[in-house]
Design an enzyme around this catalytic site. Structure first.
Site, PDB file in Angstrom:
ATOM      1  N   SER A 193      57.742  23.908   8.586  1.00 15.07           N
ATOM      2  CA  SER A 193      57.593  22.797   9.522  1.00 15.07           C
ATOM      3  C   SER A 193      56.192  22.810  10.143  1.00 15.07           C
ATOM      4  CB  SER A 193      58.694  22.865  10.583  1.00 15.07           C
ATOM      5  OG  SER A 193      58.703  21.707  11.380  1.00 15.07           O
ATOM      6  N   ASP A 347      64.656  14.248   5.089  1.00 13.88           N
ATOM      7  CA  ASP A 347      63.735  14.774   6.094  1.00 13.88           C
ATOM      8  C   ASP A 347      62.654  13.731   6.350  1.00 13.88           C
ATOM      9  OD1 ASP A 347      62.012  16.254   7.684  1.00 13.88           O
ATOM     10  OD2 ASP A 347      61.458  17.684   6.121  1.00 13.88           O
ATOM     11  N   HIS A 377      65.667  18.707   7.316  1.00 16.70           N
ATOM     12  CA  HIS A 377      64.666  19.468   8.059  1.00 16.70           C
ATOM     13  C   HIS A 377      65.324  20.589   8.867  1.00 16.70           C
ATOM     14  CE1 HIS A 377      60.503  19.765   9.494  1.00 16.70           C
ATOM     15  NE2 HIS A 377      61.055  20.300  10.568  1.00 16.70           N
TER      16      HIS A 377
END
Length: 407
Positions: A193, A347, A377
């Site tokens: 991320s 995502d 995600h």
């Protein structure tokens, strides 16, 4: 005196129950669960818990008890860490930066591979303890020396704290590889991320550094690599999909970059980007670079609104290359190490991976791409959570392990 305390004790369960009911209502009113996701009920449950804890944290913040990020980090850091008999785990400080070193106990006939890991958490959550089990697994399964960096984050620290901490700690480690038994020719940087964004930014910043060992490979797990266009197909399609909604991402982005939330719509609509800047970088940011099969589901072609100079002056550092590594010069991109890119269909950051994949490949950089149709995600975080794990969670971890072992 006993009566007020009795009333308080009776009121607390009602308060916590009320907050939970609110979180459940918010989930069902605002959240989309795509049909391709496995175990949708489990994801709904986890998202309700997430909303519940964030709502509690926001209430505590308004009451002056503690900030929401610190409340969440207190909870996830309270989970007991299991010791691994195969690893030596050491907490260190590189200057003021806390790091955690994972070293295999078994003797090795040669220096081991090194991994530098930057955790995720959207500049808000995440910590050395929170990502301990993931890093422990990566170090053990790849037989590598792994360094995890505990960078500063919200609410006390803003841009460029994360990049500075990760850069400084990485350089410190790279200069002392022999001390930790690491082969200088086999160092991998890995991030998830926002940690993936750090990977991209640092590998670019280290280009041309002849005083340091060259990074062998980079692993980017659903990274954010640009803050220009938040209307890409995946941002539209997955804007309300857990565990990262577009609303939460924009709020976190604004908070980290110290941009007033009143400019949120300008950021979403792209009006904070000057027309000449759009024209300069459109070749890399355009949805035309996204394969057609990813635009079949609920995508509406988009163009930025009229330029707002006031919004630009407030948010222009959002366009710095450290925050948008996708726009780095070709000469820099061409010299970064080979990459392993993970993307998830459900995502909002899926298209960031696709755009960065194309940028790297266009400059001759070797890319191994791993895409999960059932991924979302944050899914890697649950790889070892047993009943709360998802098939995609372990798939990502094992794919990363397999790639790193080939270095």
């Amino acid at each position: 005196m006993a009566v007020p305390w009795l009333v308080l004790l009776l009121a607390l369960p009602i308060f916590f129950l009320g907050v939970f009911v609110w979180a459940v209502f918010e989930h069902f009113l605002t959240t989309d669960i795509p049909a391709t996701l496995q175990h949708p009920a489990k994801l709904r449950f986890l998202h309700c818990i997430f909303l519940y804890l964030v709502t509690l944290g926001n209430i505590f913040e308004k009451l002056g008890i503690c900030s929401m990020p610190k409340f969440i980090r207190f909870l996830h850091d309270s989970v007991r860490i299991k010791k691994d008999p195969e690893l030596v785990v050491t907490d260190l400080r590189f200057g003021t930066i806390p790091v955690r070193l994972f070293q295999p106990k078994a003797a090795s006939s040669r220096p081991r591979r090194g991994i530098i890991f930057y955790h995720g958490g959207g500049t808000v959550f995440g910590s050395l303890d929170c990502y301990h089990s993931l890093c422990n697994y990566l170090a053990r399964e790849t037989d590598s020396v792994l360094l995890m960096i505990g960078y500063r984050k919200l609410p006390d620290h803003h841009y460029p704290a994360i990049f500075q901490d990760c850069m400084n700690a990485s350089i410190h480690f790279l200069k002392a590889l022999e001390t930790y038994g690491v082969d200088p020719s086999r160092v991998v940087v890995c991030g998830e991320s926002v940690g993936g964004a750090v990977v991209a930014a640092i590998t670019q910043a280290l280009v041309g550094r002849s005083d340091l060992p060259r990074i062998r490979a980079q692993v980017l797990i659903y990274p954010i690599v640009q803050a220009f266009c938040l209307q890409l197909p995946s941002f539209q399609q997955n804007q309300n999909v857990p565990l990262l909604s577009r609303k939460f991402m924009v709020i976190s982005l604004c908070n980290y970059l110290a941009i007033d939330l009143s400019w949120r719509d300008a950021i979403l609509n792209g009006t904070c980007v000057p027309p000449d800047v759009w024209r300069k970088y459109e070749k890399w940011l355009s949805p035309d670079n996204i394969p057609k099969k990813f635009k079949n589901r609920g995508y509406q072609p988009w163009s930025p609104g009229p330029f707002n100079e006031a919004a630009y002056l407030e948010a222009k550092h959002m366009l710095d290359v450290e925050n948008s590594p996708l726009i780095a010069d070709d000469e820099v991109i061409a010299q970064v190490p080979e990459a392993f890119l993970v993307s998830c269909e459900n995502d909002i950051l899926r298209d960031d991976s696709l755009l960065y994949k194309k940028r790297l490949e266009d400059q001759g950089v070797r890319v191994t791409w791993y895409h999960l149709e059932d991924g979302f995600h944050g899914s890697i975080f649950f790889f070892d959570k047993k009943a709360l794990s998802f098939p995609c969670s372990l798939k990502i971890v094992n794919a990363v392990v397999s790639y790193v072992k080939g270095i």
